[in-house]
Write an enzyme that holds these catalytic residues in place. Sequence first.
Site, PDB file in Angstrom:
ATOM      1  N   ILE A   1       0.268  -1.539  -0.350  1.00 46.44           N
ATOM      2  CA  ILE A   1      -0.474  -0.426  -0.374  1.00 46.44           C
ATOM      3  C   ILE A   1       0.859   1.049  -0.054  1.00 46.44           C
ATOM      4  O   ILE A   1       2.174   1.258   0.488  1.00 46.44           O
ATOM      5  CB  ILE A   1      -1.087  -0.170   0.786  1.00 46.44           C
ATOM      6  N   SER A   2       0.621   2.072  -0.712  1.00 48.41           N
ATOM      7  CA  SER A   2       1.613   3.356  -1.305  1.00 48.41           C
ATOM      8  C   SER A   2       1.091   4.082   0.537  1.00 48.41           C
ATOM      9  O   SER A   2       0.969   4.000   0.240  1.00 48.41           O
ATOM     10  CB  SER A   2       0.892   3.990  -2.248  1.00 48.41           C
ATOM     11  N   GLN A   3       3.026   4.983  -0.041  1.00 44.31           N
ATOM     12  CA  GLN A   3       3.001   5.779   0.962  1.00 44.31           C
ATOM     13  C   GLN A   3       1.619   6.759   1.135  1.00 44.31           C
ATOM     14  O   GLN A   3       1.610   7.377   0.110  1.00 44.31           O
ATOM     15  CB  GLN A   3       4.234   6.916   1.249  1.00 44.31           C
TER      16      GLN A   3
END
Length: 225
Positions: free
Chosen positions: A61-63
Amino acid sequence: MNHFETARRRMVEDQLIPRGIKDERVLAAMRKVPRHLFVEEAFRDRAYGDHALPIGERQTISQPYMVALMSEALALKGTEKVLEIGTGSGYQTAVLAELAARVCSIERIQLLVSKAWKMIEELGYRNAVIRQADGSFGWKDEAPFDAILVAAGAPQIPSVLMDQLKVGGRMVIPIGERTSQTLKKIVKEEKGPVTVSITPCLFVPFLGASGWSKDEESTGTDAHK
Ligand code: SAH
């Protein structure tokens, strides 16, 4: 206010605003979408940290900052139809569903599609659809799009995606090597595409017909460097 809501507000105040995210609609969406529900239970307490997190299947899951930055770059007003490539956890899909009229999201790994879809349904987003496919081919039946967001690092801009973007439309996509890319914004102007570089970044690889081949697979971190 429960502690997740407090952590989410702090994420916006500490990670997004100081780094220059200004679009009030993006900030509101980031304050609203329950990011902790898109990660495994074991990672919930770290969900609002300043980093990407594993979501299984060697993906991440992206930053939060990266999600906000890409969303802001698309300059959404609420009327748009958006194509997302690389659903992953579905978190960015939910953020886009807050910002646009309709979101069509494509993910190559069926297990992630199932999990993301379950969460999108549970949260009541009726304006998002997710399907399993290689995003290299876009989503012909739903094209053209006002905006396209690609959440995996590609060697070049897939030409089919440019074709499915409306004139005046925006695309954000990490372009570069497997282990380091530059986040690019492309505006499809009448005279041709205009590209600007936003920031160095590190995403998991875009795998498929217009991406990298699977046997070279390695894991990125979806972070801004
Ligand atoms: N924004 C997502 C993170 C996505 S990680 C989130 O916040 O959860 C990138 C995703 O792109 C991975 O799940 C990976 O499986 C997917 N992906 C990689 N190449 C793809 C392709 N060609 N088509 C569709 N999805 C792809």
